[in-house]
Design a protein around this motif. Structure first.
Motif, PDB file in Angstrom:
ATOM      1  N   LEU A  41      26.098  50.809  46.320  1.00 31.70           N
ATOM      2  CA  LEU A  41      26.176  51.573  47.561  1.00 31.70           C
ATOM      3  C   LEU A  41      25.087  52.632  47.613  1.00 31.70           C
ATOM      4  CD1 LEU A  41      30.053  52.114  47.835  1.00 31.70           C
ATOM      5  CD2 LEU A  41      28.656  50.454  49.084  1.00 31.70           C
ATOM      6  N   ARG A  95      18.864  51.434  54.336  1.00 28.89           N
ATOM      7  CA  ARG A  95      19.109  51.311  55.771  1.00 28.89           C
ATOM      8  C   ARG A  95      18.089  52.094  56.593  1.00 28.89           C
ATOM      9  NH1 ARG A  95      23.451  48.714  58.015  1.00 28.89           N
ATOM     10  NH2 ARG A  95      24.364  47.338  56.465  1.00 28.89           N
ATOM     11  N   ALA A 107      32.754  52.117  50.599  1.00 31.15           N
ATOM     12  CA  ALA A 107      32.017  50.986  51.176  1.00 31.15           C
ATOM     13  C   ALA A 107      32.444  50.737  52.613  1.00 31.15           C
ATOM     14  CB  ALA A 107      32.236  49.730  50.329  1.00 31.15           C
ATOM     15  N   ALA A 108      33.757  50.777  52.859  1.00 27.12           N
ATOM     16  CA  ALA A 108      34.258  50.560  54.219  1.00 27.12           C
ATOM     17  C   ALA A 108      33.812  51.684  55.155  1.00 27.12           C
ATOM     18  CB  ALA A 108      35.782  50.456  54.195  1.00 27.12           C
ATOM     19  N   ASN A 148      24.479  44.950  52.898  1.00 32.40           N
ATOM     20  CA  ASN A 148      25.740  44.954  53.632  1.00 32.40           C
ATOM     21  C   ASN A 148      26.823  45.564  52.744  1.00 32.40           C
ATOM     22  OD1 ASN A 148      28.467  43.786  54.410  1.00 32.40           O
ATOM     23  ND2 ASN A 148      27.247  43.088  56.142  1.00 32.40           N
ATOM     24  N   PHE A 149      27.397  46.673  53.179  1.00 29.78           N
ATOM     25  CA  PHE A 149      28.318  47.420  52.328  1.00 29.78           C
ATOM     26  C   PHE A 149      29.577  46.635  51.982  1.00 29.78           C
ATOM     27  CE2 PHE A 149      25.961  50.654  54.809  1.00 29.78           C
ATOM     28  CZ  PHE A 149      25.320  51.285  53.751  1.00 29.78           C
ATOM     29  N   LEU A 150      30.067  45.823  52.901  1.00 28.79           N
ATOM     30  CA  LEU A 150      31.285  45.068  52.628  1.00 28.79           C
ATOM     31  C   LEU A 150      31.020  43.900  51.678  1.00 28.79           C
ATOM     32  CD1 LEU A 150      33.012  45.035  56.139  1.00 28.79           C
ATOM     33  CD2 LEU A 150      33.322  46.633  54.234  1.00 28.79           C
ATOM     34  N   ARG A 151      29.860  43.265  51.805  1.00 33.94           N
ATOM     35  CA  ARG A 151      29.533  42.168  50.884  1.00 33.94           C
ATOM     36  C   ARG A 151      29.324  42.672  49.467  1.00 33.94           C
ATOM     37  NH1 ARG A 151      24.853  39.236  54.469  1.00 33.94           N
ATOM     38  NH2 ARG A 151      26.125  38.739  56.311  1.00 33.94           N
ATOM     39  N   HIS A 170      30.125  51.308  55.942  1.00 35.68           N
ATOM     40  CA  HIS A 170      29.940  50.200  56.872  1.00 35.68           C
ATOM     41  C   HIS A 170      30.237  50.641  58.300  1.00 35.68           C
ATOM     42  CE1 HIS A 170      29.955  46.102  58.446  1.00 35.68           C
ATOM     43  NE2 HIS A 170      31.097  46.386  59.029  1.00 35.68           N
ATOM     44  N   SER A 208      27.196  50.964  61.064  1.00 36.42           N
ATOM     45  CA  SER A 208      27.207  49.928  62.098  1.00 36.42           C
ATOM     46  C   SER A 208      27.756  50.395  63.441  1.00 36.42           C
ATOM     47  CB  SER A 208      28.028  48.719  61.616  1.00 36.42           C
ATOM     48  OG  SER A 208      29.373  49.095  61.377  1.00 36.42           O
TER      49      SER A 208
END
Length: 343
Positions: free
Chosen positions: A68, A75, A203-204, A288-291, A207, A211
């Motif tokens: 992370l 980004r 992470a969530a 991608n934070f969720l991946r 994201h 986004s």
């Protein structure tokens, strides 16, 4: 979103996984008499039971946090390789708080330790961000150099002023008190530490922020067109320092977690390359934070399987590093082949 793009989202990771299994089996075939049995032992050692899964979660947590800390600056177009140093410096400053409040109750010690670790990691991240923003110094080079500084600072204190005289020459601080240990709970034989849940929540949250918020849009604009961002009133310097500081906080949290929960003290080599593993995971996940979460679990499992490889196939711990490289190479090779086939 078109149907081919949806199909590609799922088929590419699956194909990369198949390719990785194939090259991993080839690696085992060159180094062990029964490659399929070795591969099975590795999977069993990483995810086979509650204890194995507990170890994999412990290994995955710092990788997740370090990933992370790499993905967020990326980004806005910043490439940082400083998670390892930020991890060490966060552990250093957090340990300083523990030693200063060694006999304090948990309600006082835990916040102080965590706050000091986050502040230390933020400082170690903000420095290259500030140098990049004000002097256009390459942040990749600065973060690499600061890694060595932070590691040597930890060596200095554990060999010197913070060394516990009762350790009979072993370079380490006194053991952390129970009040400095983060809470954990057990579900069906698997121990889950609070840090893993915090890392997933981070992470969530990242994201969602990147986004769905105006701030995330400003980071994208800074990465794609810095001049247009300036015209739109987006301050490059402020955002560069902010994202690097937040990234450092994440890695600093990983550092104090290693010192408090895993080692129980500050000592050399509190990381087994978690910063580099996090860098690989962040780029494998495409920032991608969720991946990053499932990929960190995979990398954590690879690291946790080292004991199984050593016991079952007499392969050294370095074999897990080779496997991580093979995973990264498999994804890169597949993506490169896809790009070339479209050309």
């Amino acid at each position: 979103m078109t149907e081919p793009s949806v199909l590609r989202r799922y088929t590419v990771p699956l194909a990369a996984g198949v390719l990785f299994v194939a090259v991993a089996l080839a690696f085992f075939a060159l180094n062990a008499p029964a490659p399929f049995a070795v591969f099975g032992a590795m999977v069993q050692g990483a995810y086979g039971d509650g204890f194995a899964l507990s170890i994999s979660l412990v290994k995955a947590t710092p990788i997740l946090l370090c990933a992370l800390s790499v993905a967020l600056p990326a980004r806005m177009g910043l490439i940082t390789v400083g998670a390892e140093g930020q991890l060490y410096f966060g552990a250093l400053t957090g340990t300083g708080a523990v030693l200063g409040l060694l006999h304090a109750p948990a309600w006082e010690l835990l916040p102080a330790m965590l706050g000091a670790a986050l502040a230390g990691g933020a400082l170690w991240g903000a420095v290259p961000g500030l140098l990049r923003a004000r002097l256009s110094v390459n942040e990749t080079i600065v973060t690499i150099l600061l890694n060595y500084v932070a590691i040597r600072l930890v060596d200095f204190v554990v060999y010197g002023p913070w060394k516990n005289a009762a350790n009979l020459g072993w370079p380490a601080t006194v053991s952390f008190p129970a009040a400095a240990v983060f809470p954990a709970f057990t579900v069906h034989g698997t121990t889950v530490h609070a840090e893993f849940l915090v890392a997933c929540a981070a992470a969530a949250a990242l994201h969602g922020l990147v986004s769905r918020s105006r701030w995330g849009l400003s980071l994208t604009l800074l990465r794609s067109n810095r001049r247009a961002a300036s015209i739109a009133g987006v301050n490059y310097a402020r955002n560069a320092v902010a994202v690097m500081a937040i990234a450092g906080m994440l890695a600093g949290f990983a550092g104090i977690m290693q010192a408090a929960d895993v080692q129980g003290r500050l000592q050399p080599d509190i990381s087994v390359g978690y910063g580099l593993s996090g860098f690989l995971v962040a780029w494998l996940a495409g920032q991608n934070f969720l991946r990053i979460i499932p990929l960190s679990l995979l990398m954590g499992g690879l690291t946790a399987s080292a004991d199984a490889l050593q016991l079952f196939a007499q392969l050294p711990f370095a074999s897990t590093v080779v496997l991580q490289g093979l995973l990264f190479g498999s994804v890169l090779a597949l993506n490169g082949w896809l790009r070339r086939s479209k050309a």
